[in-house]
Design a protein around this motif. Structure first.
Motif, PDB file in Angstrom:
ATOM      1  N   LEU A 127       0.821  -1.216   0.000  1.00  0.00           N
ATOM      2  CA  LEU A 127       0.000   0.000   0.000  1.00  0.00           C
ATOM      3  C   LEU A 127       0.855   1.267   0.000  1.00  0.00           C
ATOM      4  CD1 LEU A 127      -2.893  -0.966   2.434  1.00  0.00           C
ATOM      5  CD2 LEU A 127      -3.022  -0.652  -0.039  1.00  0.00           C
ATOM      6  N   MET A 128       2.003   1.228   0.689  1.00  0.00           N
ATOM      7  CA  MET A 128       2.899   2.387   0.687  1.00  0.00           C
ATOM      8  C   MET A 128       3.412   2.679  -0.718  1.00  0.00           C
ATOM      9  SD  MET A 128       3.702   4.062   3.521  1.00  0.00           S
ATOM     10  CE  MET A 128       5.402   4.521   3.365  1.00  0.00           C
ATOM     11  N   VAL A 129       3.786   1.648  -1.449  1.00  0.00           N
ATOM     12  CA  VAL A 129       4.256   1.850  -2.826  1.00  0.00           C
ATOM     13  C   VAL A 129       3.153   2.476  -3.666  1.00  0.00           C
ATOM     14  CG1 VAL A 129       4.966   0.638  -4.924  1.00  0.00           C
ATOM     15  CG2 VAL A 129       5.980   0.025  -2.733  1.00  0.00           C
ATOM     16  N   ILE A 130       1.946   1.964  -3.536  1.00  0.00           N
ATOM     17  CA  ILE A 130       0.823   2.483  -4.322  1.00  0.00           C
ATOM     18  C   ILE A 130       0.532   3.938  -3.964  1.00  0.00           C
ATOM     19  CG2 ILE A 130      -1.662   2.260  -4.711  1.00  0.00           C
ATOM     20  CD1 ILE A 130      -1.249  -0.800  -4.389  1.00  0.00           C
ATOM     21  N   GLY A 177       2.811  13.196 -11.850  1.00  0.00           N
ATOM     22  CA  GLY A 177       2.699  11.896 -11.210  1.00  0.00           C
ATOM     23  C   GLY A 177       1.535  11.070 -11.724  1.00  0.00           C
ATOM     24  N   LEU A 178       1.322   9.961 -11.069  1.00  0.00           N
ATOM     25  CA  LEU A 178       0.238   9.069 -11.462  1.00  0.00           C
ATOM     26  C   LEU A 178      -1.123   9.572 -11.008  1.00  0.00           C
ATOM     27  CD1 LEU A 178       1.788   5.559 -10.800  1.00  0.00           C
ATOM     28  CD2 LEU A 178       1.381   6.659 -12.979  1.00  0.00           C
ATOM     29  N   SER A 179      -1.152  10.537 -10.076  1.00  0.00           N
ATOM     30  CA  SER A 179      -2.442  11.051  -9.622  1.00  0.00           C
ATOM     31  C   SER A 179      -3.158  11.819 -10.729  1.00  0.00           C
ATOM     32  CB  SER A 179      -2.264  11.942  -8.400  1.00  0.00           C
ATOM     33  OG  SER A 179      -1.488  13.075  -8.726  1.00  0.00           O
ATOM     34  N   SER A 180      -2.413  12.326 -11.702  1.00  0.00           N
ATOM     35  CA  SER A 180      -3.048  13.032 -12.806  1.00  0.00           C
ATOM     36  C   SER A 180      -3.804  12.076 -13.727  1.00  0.00           C
ATOM     37  CB  SER A 180      -2.012  13.814 -13.609  1.00  0.00           C
ATOM     38  OG  SER A 180      -1.072  12.940 -14.193  1.00  0.00           O
ATOM     39  N   LEU A 181      -3.483  10.790 -13.665  1.00  0.00           N
ATOM     40  CA  LEU A 181      -4.207   9.811 -14.472  1.00  0.00           C
ATOM     41  C   LEU A 181      -5.655   9.672 -14.026  1.00  0.00           C
ATOM     42  CD1 LEU A 181      -1.614   6.922 -14.786  1.00  0.00           C
ATOM     43  CD2 LEU A 181      -2.294   8.540 -16.548  1.00  0.00           C
ATOM     44  N   ARG A 194      -2.129  12.197   4.554  1.00  0.00           N
ATOM     45  CA  ARG A 194      -2.447  11.652   5.876  1.00  0.00           C
ATOM     46  C   ARG A 194      -2.429  10.124   5.875  1.00  0.00           C
ATOM     47  NH1 ARG A 194      -7.265  15.824   6.356  1.00  0.00           N
ATOM     48  NH2 ARG A 194      -6.095  17.619   7.107  1.00  0.00           N
ATOM     49  N   VAL A 195      -3.016   9.525   4.837  1.00  0.00           N
ATOM     50  CA  VAL A 195      -3.053   8.062   4.759  1.00  0.00           C
ATOM     51  C   VAL A 195      -1.644   7.510   4.579  1.00  0.00           C
ATOM     52  CG1 VAL A 195      -3.861   6.125   3.365  1.00  0.00           C
ATOM     53  CG2 VAL A 195      -5.416   7.973   3.916  1.00  0.00           C
ATOM     54  N   THR A 196      -0.820   8.189   3.776  1.00  0.00           N
ATOM     55  CA  THR A 196       0.545   7.732   3.554  1.00  0.00           C
ATOM     56  C   THR A 196       1.358   7.807   4.839  1.00  0.00           C
ATOM     57  OG1 THR A 196       0.399   8.540   1.280  1.00  0.00           O
ATOM     58  CG2 THR A 196       2.582   8.029   2.105  1.00  0.00           C
ATOM     59  N   VAL A 238       2.476   6.199  -2.494  1.00  0.00           N
ATOM     60  CA  VAL A 238       3.561   7.111  -2.852  1.00  0.00           C
ATOM     61  C   VAL A 238       3.527   7.407  -4.351  1.00  0.00           C
ATOM     62  CG1 VAL A 238       6.077   7.284  -3.047  1.00  0.00           C
ATOM     63  CG2 VAL A 238       5.048   6.580  -0.903  1.00  0.00           C
ATOM     64  N   LEU A 239       3.208   6.411  -5.152  1.00  0.00           N
ATOM     65  CA  LEU A 239       3.117   6.641  -6.594  1.00  0.00           C
ATOM     66  C   LEU A 239       1.916   7.507  -6.962  1.00  0.00           C
ATOM     67  CD1 LEU A 239       4.098   3.162  -8.041  1.00  0.00           C
ATOM     68  CD2 LEU A 239       5.417   5.278  -8.126  1.00  0.00           C
ATOM     69  N   LEU A 240       0.888   7.523  -6.134  1.00  0.00           N
ATOM     70  CA  LEU A 240      -0.281   8.346  -6.416  1.00  0.00           C
ATOM     71  C   LEU A 240      -0.055   9.827  -6.120  1.00  0.00           C
ATOM     72  CD1 LEU A 240      -3.261   6.171  -5.162  1.00  0.00           C
ATOM     73  CD2 LEU A 240      -2.761   6.848  -7.500  1.00  0.00           C
ATOM     74  N   HIS A 241       0.973  10.145  -5.336  1.00  0.00           N
ATOM     75  CA  HIS A 241       1.237  11.537  -5.001  1.00  0.00           C
ATOM     76  C   HIS A 241       1.617  12.332  -6.255  1.00  0.00           C
ATOM     77  CE1 HIS A 241       1.238  10.463  -0.772  1.00  0.00           C
ATOM     78  NE2 HIS A 241       1.237  11.755  -0.517  1.00  0.00           N
TER      79      HIS A 241
END
Length: 85
Positions: free
Chosen positions: A15-18, A29-33, A54-56, A20-23
């Protein structure tokens, strides 16, 4: 107890990898997808980004606590662990 902590450690690691990549970084980043790219650039930091932070942080604290707990269990359980060659 050790098995449960190891399972929690693996789940929080994934979940941390996911998360962090969403930031959103400097490049979007991947959050723009997921549609956050245009609004985030116009309004700065959105509520979604704050919640993602907060979740991260919470996942990171759980991850560190699992590592410390597993180390303490391994140290004080009486099992010497692997013998150096």
């Amino acid at each position: 107890m050790t098995l449960a902590l190891e399972i929690v450690l693996v789940i929080t690691s994934i979940l941390m990898v996911i998360f962090v990549l969403l930031h959103r970084g400097k490049g979007g980043g991947l959050s723009s997808l997921f549609g956050g790219g245009v609004q985030a650039n116009l309004s700065g930091s959105t509520q979604v980004e704050k919640n993602l932070d907060r979740v991260t942080i919470l996942l990171g604290l759980i991850w560190i606590a699992c590592i410390i707990a597993l180390n303490l269990i391994n140290t004080y359980s009486g099992n010497p662990g692997p013998v150096p060659a």
